[in-house]
Design a protein around this motif. Sequence first.
Motif, mmCIF file in Angstrom:
data_model
loop_
_atom_site.group_PDB
_atom_site.id
_atom_site.type_symbol
_atom_site.label_atom_id
_atom_site.label_comp_id
_atom_site.label_asym_id
_atom_site.label_seq_id
_atom_site.Cartn_x
_atom_site.Cartn_y
_atom_site.Cartn_z
ATOM 1 N N THR A 284 0.817 -1.210 0.000
ATOM 2 C CA THR A 284 0.000 0.000 0.000
ATOM 3 C C THR A 284 0.856 1.267 0.000
ATOM 4 N N ASP A 285 0.282 2.357 -0.520
ATOM 5 C CA ASP A 285 0.936 3.669 -0.433
ATOM 6 C C ASP A 285 1.099 4.086 1.022
ATOM 7 N N TRP A 286 0.205 3.655 1.856
ATOM 8 C CA TRP A 286 0.238 3.932 3.299
ATOM 9 C C TRP A 286 1.551 3.415 3.907
ATOM 10 N N THR A 292 9.125 5.829 4.379
ATOM 11 C CA THR A 292 9.842 7.052 4.006
ATOM 12 C C THR A 292 10.130 7.926 5.230
ATOM 13 N N TRP A 293 9.118 8.116 6.084
ATOM 14 C CA TRP A 293 9.313 8.928 7.289
ATOM 15 C C TRP A 293 10.242 8.221 8.274
ATOM 16 N N LEU A 493 12.707 -1.869 7.784
ATOM 17 C CA LEU A 493 11.991 -0.797 7.092
ATOM 18 C C LEU A 493 11.234 0.084 8.082
ATOM 19 N N MET A 494 10.589 -0.561 9.060
ATOM 20 C CA MET A 494 9.806 0.188 10.031
ATOM 21 C C MET A 494 10.675 0.949 11.027
ATOM 22 N N ASP A 500 18.638 2.350 1.207
ATOM 23 C CA ASP A 500 17.782 2.931 0.164
ATOM 24 C C ASP A 500 16.367 2.443 0.428
ATOM 25 N N ALA A 501 15.520 3.324 0.945
ATOM 26 C CA ALA A 501 14.184 2.916 1.370
ATOM 27 C C ALA A 501 13.354 2.375 0.212
ATOM 28 N N ASP A 502 13.389 3.039 -0.953
ATOM 29 C CA ASP A 502 12.575 2.597 -2.086
ATOM 30 C C ASP A 502 13.004 1.209 -2.565
#
Length: 536
Positions: A284-286, A292-293, A493-494, A500-502
Motif C-alpha cells: 500500500t501507499d500507506w 519514508t518517514w 523498514l519500520m 535505500d528505502a525505495d
Amino acid sequence: MKKRTIRLTGAVLSALMLGGALSACGNNNNDNGNAASSSAPPQQSSASASASASDSSASSPAAQQLDPVTLKIYFAGDKRPATDEVWKAVEDKVKDTLNAKFEINFIPFNDYATKIKLLATSGDNYDLNFDADWLAYPQMVNNYLDIKDLLPKFAPNYYEQLQSRNLVDSITSGGKITAMPWTQITNDHAFVSVDFKKSGLEGKVAQPENGSIKTVEELDAFLQEAKKAAPNSHILEWDGGLTYSKILSMLAPKYNYADPVDGLYGLTYKLDDPAMKLIPVEQTDWYKEAVTWAKKWADQGIIPADLMINRDAHAGESSNLKVVGFNTNEYINFNDFLGKPENFYSEMYPEGNYQRRSPLANMMAINKNAKNPERALMFMDLMATDQSLYDMVLFGIEGKTYVKNGDTFVYPEGMTAETSNYMDWQGQWGFWRDNLVRPTQSRTADGWKAIADFTNQPNSLVSGLTGFFPTTDAIKNEIAKRTALTTEAGKPLMYGIVKDADKALADYIEKQKKAGTDKIVAEIQKQADAFLAAKK
C-alpha cells in the motif's frame, strides 16, 4: 463441537421470571444506540443506585426456587488481598436474586492463554472467564458455549443493551455468539502529545496550540525544531514493531486503512469497503509513506538508529527524555494529562476514517463445559443493570477497598495503585459498562464522556471483520515464511535502518510474493467472504 443440551428445570424456568424484575432496572439506563453512550451519565444518583438494589431484592420469591450453585470464574492477572472478602460480600448481596456462591481464580497474564485453554480442553466445568481478541479468544472460540439462544432468555436486559449499541452483529460469527463484550468501547486513534515541562522542552521550543498538528508534515516541522533544541536526544517515541508501528497507526486515517492485526498476518483493507478486499500492507501507499518517514527520522537521529536491536536501552524515553509521543484518545483523557498547561496534544488526521476498538477487546465468555451456564448469564444480566452490585464487584467494600470523594471512587488513605487491596484489579475490563461506569481519580467523569463523544463520531467505524479468525492449516507454511520475512526484512523498514528505502521496500514486496503471500491472501479472502456472507 459437541452440542450441549440445556435442560430447563422447574427452578430455571422460575428463574426466567427474573427478567421482568430486572427490566425496571435496565430500563432506567439511557442508551443512545451507539457502541459507547455519549449521553449516559458516568455515574447514577444515589436514588437510582438504591432503586437498582431494591429491584434485585424484589426478585427473591423466584430466586428462592433456584438450587444453590457455585459459579467458578477465571480472570487474567494477579489476585488482590481483599478479593475473597469482597466476593463473599457479593455472595451475600445476590443471595435473594441469584442464590450463588463464587469461586474466583486468577491466572498471571503470561500464562493465561495457555492455561485457560488447557482447562477448557481438559473438560473442566468452570463457568466464566475473562478473555479478549488480543489474549486467548482466537484460540479459544471453539471452547466457548454458543449462547445465541440462551442470551436473550437468561440475560434479557444485557442482550437489549447489546442490541441498542449495535454490538450483536459484531459478536456473531458462524451463526454463533460465544462472547459477552464490554460496552465501554474506546478508540485507539493516534494523538501526538508532549509534556513540555517533563520533557525539558519548556522555554526551548514554542509550545503549539492544542490541535494544531494534524498532518505528518506539520509533525515533522515540530520535530525538527525539537531536535535543534535538544541535539543529543532522541526526540520521537517509536515502536517499529513488525507489520504494525505507531507511524502506521498515525497515518492510517489519512489512507482509510485498517491497522493490520495479528490474526490477518499483515493484511489490511479499506475501512469503508463493504467487500473487505484484503491487501498485504507492504503493497500500500500507506506503508510506503511510513517507510519514508521512518528512514528520514532515523537518519536525523529523531528516532534511535539502534532501537531495533537495543530497545531496552530506550524503554524509558517516552517518560523521562525530550520526547514527542504517539498516544491514544484514552491516554489523553486519563492519566492526569488534561488540565495541565504544559501538556500539548493534537489529533492526527481528524477528518479521516479510523477503526473503533473491537467489542471483543474485553469480554467474558462461558466455558462450553460450564456447570451453570444459565446462572452465569443471569449474573451477567445483573452486572449490566444493578448499580450497587456493579460497584461492589468493580470497587469492593466502601471504607475498606475504596472511599468516595463526592461521586469519585478513590483509594483509602495511605493506599495507592501499587498497594491497592482490591480496587483496579486486573481482568475486570470484561465487566465495563457505559451505563454503570464510575469516575475514579485517574478515569474521570469528564474523561469518560470525552471518550464516548470521540468514539461516537461518524468517522469512527466498526470493522465488519470483528470476530473473524481464519483457519490457516492450508497456508501454514506460507504464513511461517511471511512471518519470518516480516522480522528479517520488514522490521528494518519500520525502524528506518535501510540504505535505500525505495529499493529495500521493492525487494521486500518481491520476497513476500515469492514466499506465498498471494496464496495467503486468496485463502484468507475466501474465508472472509464466507464470514461476511453469513452475517447478511
